[in-house]
Motif scaffolding. Structure first.
Motif, PDB file in Angstrom:
ATOM      1  N   HIS A 108     -11.664   0.980   3.645  1.00 59.95           N
ATOM      2  CA  HIS A 108     -11.615  -0.243   2.850  1.00 59.95           C
ATOM      3  C   HIS A 108     -11.951  -1.384   3.654  1.00 59.95           C
ATOM      4  N   ASP A 127      -2.052  -0.108  -6.164  1.00 58.20           N
ATOM      5  CA  ASP A 127      -1.979  -0.538  -4.919  1.00 58.20           C
ATOM      6  C   ASP A 127      -0.646   0.377  -4.296  1.00 58.20           C
ATOM      7  N   HIS A 147      -6.410   1.350  -2.552  1.00 59.15           N
ATOM      8  CA  HIS A 147      -7.446  -0.237  -2.643  1.00 59.15           C
ATOM      9  C   HIS A 147      -8.298  -0.178  -3.689  1.00 59.15           C
ATOM     10  N   HIS A 151       0.918  -1.335  -0.153  1.00 58.65           N
ATOM     11  CA  HIS A 151      -0.056  -0.032   0.010  1.00 58.65           C
ATOM     12  C   HIS A 151       1.027   1.331  -0.036  1.00 58.65           C
TER      13      HIS A 151
END
Length: 268
Positions: A256, A130, A135, A12
């Motif tokens: 998320h 990503d 996400h 991430h």
């Protein structure tokens, strides 16, 4: 020799350096962005810091890992059947084609095949964000049989992405009507906005609508800029990574965690 090795990873958009034993077990990790060394075993503190010494770029805090955030706890307790994160781009179409395949003579003309290719093309482009802190969720089911093709969550906000196959097709847009090639015009932008509104209601946060043309399209004609809807070709999607200033990392993770839970969407 301490017998420890340092293994860098990216997740991430954040770099972590894991400190591992010879058998591969992690005993610590260094998060460069937060300036923290997280120890899983206190008795190897000196060895861990020695192994990380060439990589540490400034002052660090050393100690046990912080307690999980509410978002992390929600993810850990989520039943696999209720977790939407593993959905592949075009998941619903893949399932439909598996359950009800077209006859061999109609296989090449099955419109589901083109729709699947479009969702896979756009979904893969979103998944590549990503590393920039985004996400992407795919085939998010909604009550009534509808679904969100893709939901992108990142520093630039939340986007409900509706995908259409437009390869070599002329696309004409006169809000709310969209015409693809020689097909009939349909009020597609109305549907795109309605889906984003439903997502906003479920997540209690602004979700902006996007119409993604998987192609590239032959030519796109806009009578006027569509109200509140971004129209992008799949090659334009990496540009979302340049958007920021809307959501902080903690907000992204919390949204998320909420969005990947199937039960979130049952309330609509």
């Amino acid at each position: 020799m301490s017998g420890l090795r340092v293994v860098p990873t990216w997740r991430h958009g954040r770099e972590r350096l894991y400190v591992c034993l010879r058998d591969g077990r992690n005993i610590a990790w260094y998060d460069r962005e937060s300036g923290r060394v997280n120890l899983l075993t206190e008795d190897r503190r000196a060895d861990v810091l020695h192994a990380l010494d060439p990589f540490i770029t400034g002052p660090v805090t050393v100690g046990p890992p912080p307690p999980p955030t509410p978002a992390e706890l929600a993810r850990l307790t989520l039943h696999p059947d209720d977790d939407l994160a593993p959905n592949r781009p075009g998941e619903a179409l893949l399932v439909a084609l598996d359950r009800d395949p077209a006859p061999a003579r109609l296989l090449r003309t099955d419109p589901r095949r083109r729709a699947l290719l479009a969702e896979q093309t756009v979904g893969e482009a979103l998944d590549r964000l990503d590393g920039a802190g985004w996400h992407a969720l795919h085939s998010v089911p909604l009550p009534g049989g509808d679904r969100i093709h893709h939901l992108a969550i990142g520093p630039g906000g939340l986007f409900a992405v509706h995908t259409v196959y437009a390869r070599k097709l002329r696309v004409q847009i006169a809000d709310p009507m969209v015409t693809l090639g020689r097909g009939e015009a349909s009020p597609l932008l109305r549907r795109v906005r309605a889906t984003a509104d439903r997502a906003s209601h479920a997540l209690t946060a602004e979700v902006r609508p996007v119409l993604a043309l998987a192609g590239p399209a032959g030519r796109v004609t806009l009578a006027a800029p569509p109200r509140g809807v971004r129209v992008l070709e799949d090659t334009d999607l990496p540009g979302l990574a340049r958007l920021g200033g809307v959501l902080k990392p903690a907000d992204i993770e919390a949204l998320h965690a909420m969005a990947r839970d199937r039960h979130t969407w049952l309330r609509l």
